[in-house]
Structures are given as C-alpha cells and as structure tokens.
Scaffold this active site. Structure first.
Site, PDB file in Angstrom:
ATOM      1  NE  ARG A 230      -2.566  -0.871   3.484  1.00  5.57           N
ATOM      2  CZ  ARG A 230      -3.260  -0.398   4.409  1.00  5.57           C
ATOM      3  NH1 ARG A 230      -4.309   0.157   4.302  1.00  5.57           N
ATOM      4  NH2 ARG A 230      -2.721  -0.439   5.749  1.00  5.57           N
TER       5      ARG A 230
ATOM      6  CE  LYS B 128      -5.088   4.622   3.777  1.00  3.84           C
ATOM      7  NZ  LYS B 128      -6.547   3.959   3.707  1.00  3.84           N
ATOM      8  CG  HIS B 129      -2.383   4.481   8.024  1.00  2.00           C
ATOM      9  ND1 HIS B 129      -1.792   3.931   6.910  1.00  2.00           N
ATOM     10  CD2 HIS B 129      -3.729   4.148   8.173  1.00  2.00           C
ATOM     11  CE1 HIS B 129      -2.580   3.020   6.215  1.00  2.00           C
ATOM     12  NE2 HIS B 129      -3.943   3.277   7.053  1.00  2.00           N
TER      13      HIS B 129
ATOM     14  CG  HIS C  60      -6.689  -3.796  10.894  1.00  2.00           C
ATOM     15  ND1 HIS C  60      -5.534  -3.245  10.189  1.00  2.00           N
ATOM     16  CD2 HIS C  60      -7.664  -3.002  10.623  1.00  2.00           C
ATOM     17  CE1 HIS C  60      -5.931  -2.536   9.137  1.00  2.00           C
ATOM     18  NE2 HIS C  60      -7.061  -2.413   9.263  1.00  2.00           N
TER      19      HIS C  60
ATOM     20  CG  ASP D 280      -7.106   3.319  10.193  1.00  2.00           C
ATOM     21  OD1 ASP D 280      -8.237   3.056   9.531  1.00  2.00           O
ATOM     22  OD2 ASP D 280      -6.009   3.061  10.106  1.00  2.00           O
TER      23      ASP D 280
END
Length: 154
Positions: free
Chosen positions: A25, A55-56, A68, A140
């Site tokens: 990513r 982001k992030h 996560h 997020d």
C-alpha cells in the site's frame, strides 16, 4: 450527496520489512520517492474534485504490529521521524491535502503513552503547530483493536 472522498494516499514510508500491514500500500521505502508520489496523488485527485486523506499520520511504515490487532509502538528518534516518516505528510500538506488520517500507533519520541489518534501532542503539537496543517483530521477505524482493546469505541 455529491461528496467524493478517497481515503488515500497512503503516505507511510515502508521502512520495516517485518511490517504486517502497510506493505504494497506504500509507495516504497524511500522517503523522497514516497513524498513525491503522495504530492502528485493529492494534486491529481483534488484537480478532479475528489477530497483526499493522507494516511496513517505520523507514519505506520516502521511498525511490526498490525493496528487492527494490537497497539504498535515506534521508538525511533526525532530526526528519523522528521527526515523519513513525516516527509510524505508534509508533502501532502504542502500540496493542499484536504484531510489527514491518524494512525493508531504510539510514537514514543512525541508521546510515549497515547497513540497518535488520541494524543494532543501528536495532533495539535506536531500536526497543527509544527507542520502547519489546518485541514480536517480524521481517524482510522475506532473499532480497531489498538483502540478498542484499551479505550473502547465509545
């Protein structure tokens, strides 16, 4: 409603090969290259009327924990933060990014207790005051375990 908002670009510099979440990513592991791509991405999207969100913040590229699933922490020094991880975010800000999405990571050199998402030192001190961002700050997912396991989602 006529709102086109892309929660991109990923402005993380992927400096840790053990990073389980950023990977492809990211635009890469070179801060200058990532910054150039982020600025171009922001400019291209916004020229077509699409809101952007780099982001992030302040950079999830050197973590070994997926936010996560847990709360990542990075222990690099201030110079590394500024010269590597903040460079693409500054490029996004300079390109006029509409918003910045926060990372659920502890950046020890700025705030060794709270993740960036919950830290006034990171969001007000670093992002707003030091880097001059005056746009929208978004988070997020608050249901990610880095937040929900410690502070809840309420």
């Amino acid at each position: 409603m006529g709102i086109n908002w892309n929660f991109m670009p990923v402005a993380d510099v992927n400096t840790n090969p053990a990073n389980p979440v950023i990977g492809v990513r990211s635009f890469g592991e070179n801060a200058d290259l990532v910054a150039d791509h982020v600025a171009a991405y922001v400019g291209a999207q916004q020229s077509e009327g699409v809101l952007t969100s780099a982001k992030h913040f302040p950079g999830h590229g050197d973590t070994e924990t997926d936010s996560h699933l847990g709360l990542p922490s990075v222990g690099f020094d201030r110079e590394t933060l500024e010269e590597v991880h903040l460079k693409p975010f500054q490029a996004a800000i300079d390109a006029g990014a509409d918003s910045i999405m926060t990372a659920h990571i502890v950046v020890e050199v700025i705030d060794d207790e709270l993740p960036a998402t919950l830290s006034p030192a990171v969001l007000t001190g670093l992002l707003r005051e030091d880097m001059g961002f005056d746009g929208l700050v978004i988070t997020d997912g608050m249901g990610m375990r880095a937040i929900s396991d410690r502070w809840g989602t309420g």
